[in-house]
Scaffold this active site. Structure first.
Site, mmCIF file in Angstrom:
data_model
loop_
_atom_site.group_PDB
_atom_site.id
_atom_site.type_symbol
_atom_site.label_atom_id
_atom_site.label_comp_id
_atom_site.label_asym_id
_atom_site.label_seq_id
_atom_site.Cartn_x
_atom_site.Cartn_y
_atom_site.Cartn_z
ATOM 1 N N GLY A 15 0.839 -1.211 0.000
ATOM 2 C CA GLY A 15 0.000 0.000 0.000
ATOM 3 C C GLY A 15 0.864 1.247 0.000
ATOM 4 O O GLY A 15 1.879 1.300 0.684
ATOM 5 N N ARG A 76 0.837 -4.844 -5.647
ATOM 6 C CA ARG A 76 0.973 -6.096 -4.889
ATOM 7 C C ARG A 76 1.245 -7.161 -5.953
ATOM 8 O O ARG A 76 0.591 -7.200 -6.979
ATOM 9 C CB ARG A 76 -0.301 -6.385 -4.119
ATOM 10 C CG ARG A 76 -0.619 -5.203 -3.165
ATOM 11 C CD ARG A 76 -1.420 -5.621 -1.980
ATOM 12 N NE ARG A 76 -2.074 -4.474 -1.367
ATOM 13 C CZ ARG A 76 -1.666 -3.892 -0.250
ATOM 14 N NH1 ARG A 76 -0.596 -4.314 0.388
ATOM 15 N NH2 ARG A 76 -2.344 -2.880 0.255
ATOM 16 N N ASP A 107 5.903 -5.166 6.035
ATOM 17 C CA ASP A 107 6.677 -6.386 6.293
ATOM 18 C C ASP A 107 6.548 -7.426 5.185
ATOM 19 O O ASP A 107 7.447 -8.246 5.006
ATOM 20 C CB ASP A 107 6.414 -6.959 7.692
ATOM 21 C CG ASP A 107 4.953 -7.123 8.004
ATOM 22 O OD1 ASP A 107 4.134 -6.946 7.083
ATOM 23 O OD2 ASP A 107 4.631 -7.429 9.174
ATOM 24 N N THR A 129 4.299 2.276 5.647
ATOM 25 C CA THR A 129 2.909 1.807 5.716
ATOM 26 C C THR A 129 2.132 2.700 6.676
ATOM 27 O O THR A 129 2.664 3.070 7.737
ATOM 28 C CB THR A 129 2.792 0.331 6.174
ATOM 29 O OG1 THR A 129 1.413 0.065 6.503
ATOM 30 C CG2 THR A 129 3.632 0.000 7.398
ATOM 31 N N ASP A 131 -0.161 1.743 8.446
ATOM 32 C CA ASP A 131 -0.711 0.905 9.519
ATOM 33 C C ASP A 131 0.123 0.860 10.811
ATOM 34 O O ASP A 131 -0.365 0.372 11.827
ATOM 35 C CB ASP A 131 -0.887 -0.535 9.027
ATOM 36 C CG ASP A 131 -2.064 -0.676 8.078
ATOM 37 O OD1 ASP A 131 -2.840 0.283 7.956
ATOM 38 O OD2 ASP A 131 -2.198 -1.753 7.454
ATOM 39 N N ASP A 133 2.332 -1.152 11.579
ATOM 40 C CA ASP A 133 2.339 -2.534 12.072
ATOM 41 C C ASP A 133 3.641 -3.278 11.779
ATOM 42 O O ASP A 133 3.634 -4.485 11.539
ATOM 43 C CB ASP A 133 1.134 -3.301 11.506
ATOM 44 C CG ASP A 133 1.162 -3.370 9.996
ATOM 45 O OD1 ASP A 133 1.944 -2.628 9.363
ATOM 46 O OD2 ASP A 133 0.402 -4.167 9.432
ATOM 47 N N ARG A 175 -6.363 -3.455 8.310
ATOM 48 C CA ARG A 175 -6.975 -4.781 8.158
ATOM 49 C C ARG A 175 -6.546 -5.703 9.282
ATOM 50 O O ARG A 175 -7.337 -6.451 9.827
ATOM 51 C CB ARG A 175 -6.589 -5.353 6.794
ATOM 52 C CG ARG A 175 -7.462 -6.509 6.363
ATOM 53 C CD ARG A 175 -7.088 -6.979 4.975
ATOM 54 N NE ARG A 175 -7.447 -6.012 3.951
ATOM 55 C CZ ARG A 175 -6.822 -5.889 2.783
ATOM 56 N NH1 ARG A 175 -5.802 -6.662 2.481
ATOM 57 N NH2 ARG A 175 -7.211 -4.991 1.905
#
Ligand code: ADP
Ligand code: F6P
Length: 327
Positions: A15, A76, A107, A129, A131, A133, A175
């Site tokens: 993303g 992707r 990751d 990212t 996120d 994460d 997500r």
């Protein structure tokens, strides 16, 4: 002796995230300053396999630091998980004289970088990212812009929600990770925050909270729901039926991933990009850039991918207490 790196590639993968352009710019300009040539690879690993590779000079990143998205494009590319495809990509790098590669992504993208390192391409990952994460780093490029964008949108929903005395469920991205929801929820004073790491699917708790809040005179009830839980529209219908309070769902979606990066995202991305260029020029490989305990550093990708990140329980619990106004 460390391999001499004369030409590197840079790509963005997964993303997109605001600040990726600042990172690309820093990789390009710092590498050139180090006497290393740079090629831009379009559309992540997919573009590498399709040999969408362009020469970059200092000018090719002019006027990009303030722009959202990624000037290189991203994709992707699921086939990149296959060993044969990874080998082909390493051969393409060799064909184009690319002996080092900076991968800006999450990751998943780091796993691709790790595979290329095994096939002899020196790789460095930069955390990109929205996120947040990636376990090895306290900061990921794009998170700061995304949470500020989402927070501003939530504030607007709150205005109309209070005016109509409604309950609002606002769905934010993430997500598999609830960091965006947690930060936006705390920053916008949300009454409930639902994140995939902690959600117990017990809507009765939500219903009880909404009714209790209404009883003490709150005119709105904001529920920040992470994408990983989703189903905001049907959840709104059920909550309205159970509470008798008008309930609306707003799904913020991709607007959270776009837009001009904040100062923080531009700054961190710039330093991380320069850092990556420097260690790559010195022959490092299979490393990723982190920001930890107030310092920029780099660690082995293998070690980075083995690390786990957990939502801080104190911060999560506190978020609920702070929105209570009845004691
Ligand atoms: P992110 O990098 O943001 O975590 P993804 O998980 O979608 O995003 O990964 C981005 C890309 O990285 C994938 O489309 C694929 O090309 C590559 N990738 C992901 N997982 C692996 C893997 N296990 N091995 C090799 N490449 C991978
Ligand atoms: O980049 C991270 C992210 O925005 C997640 O929050 C979200 O779940 C996912 O990407 C959406 O990806 P896609 O662009 O494939 O819909």
């Amino acid at each position: 002796m460390a391999k001499e790196v004369k030409t590197i590639g840079v790509l963005t993968s997964g993303g997109d995230a605001p600040g990726m352009n600042a990172a690309i710019r820093a990789v390009v300009r710092k590498s050139l300053n180090n006497g290393v040539a740079v090629k831009g690879i379009k559309k992540g690993y997919l573009g590498l396999l399709n040999e969408e590779i362009v020469d970059m000079d200092a000018k090719s990143v002019s006027d990009t630091i303030q722009r959202g998205g990624t000037i290189l494009g991203t994709a992707r590319c699921l086939e990149f998980k296959e060993e044969e495809v990874q080998k082909k990509a390493a051969d393409i790098c060799a064909k184009h004289g690319i002996d080092g590669l900076v991968v800006i992504g999450g990751d998943g993208s780091y796993r691709g970088a790790q595979a290329l390192a095994k096939h002899g391409v020196n790789t460095i990952g930069i955390p990109g990212t929205i996120d947040l994460d990636i376990a090895c780093t306290d900061y990921t490029i794009g998170f700061d812009t995304a949470i500020n964008t989402a927070m501003e949108a939530i504030d607007k929903v709150r205005d109309t929600s209070s005016s109509h005395e409604r309950c609002s469920i606002i769905e934010v991205m993430g997500r598999n990770a609830g960091y965006i929801a947690l930060w936006c929820g705390v920053a916008s004073g949300a009454e409930d925050i639902l994140i995939p790491e902690k959600y117990d699917f017990n809507e009765q708790t939500l219903v009880n909270n909404i009714i209790a809040n209404r009883k003490i005179g709150k005119t709105h009830h904001l529920i920040i729901n992470a994408e990983g839980i989703g189903h905001s529209t049907s959840m709104a219908r059920r909550i309205e039926a159970a509470t008798g309070i008008e309930t609306r769902a707003t799904i913020l979606g991709y607007m959270q991933r776009g837009g001009s990066p904040t100062c923080k995202d531009r700054y961190y991305a710039s330093i991380m990009g320069a850092y990556a260029a420097d260690i790559l020029a010195k022959g490092a490989s299979n490393r990723c850039i982190c920001y930890r305990e107030g310092q920029f550093c780099d660690i082995d990708i293998e070690e980075a991918l083995a690390m786990k990140k957990e939502i801080n329980p104190y911060q999560f619990e506190t978020s609920f207490l702070l929105s209570r106004s009845n004691r």
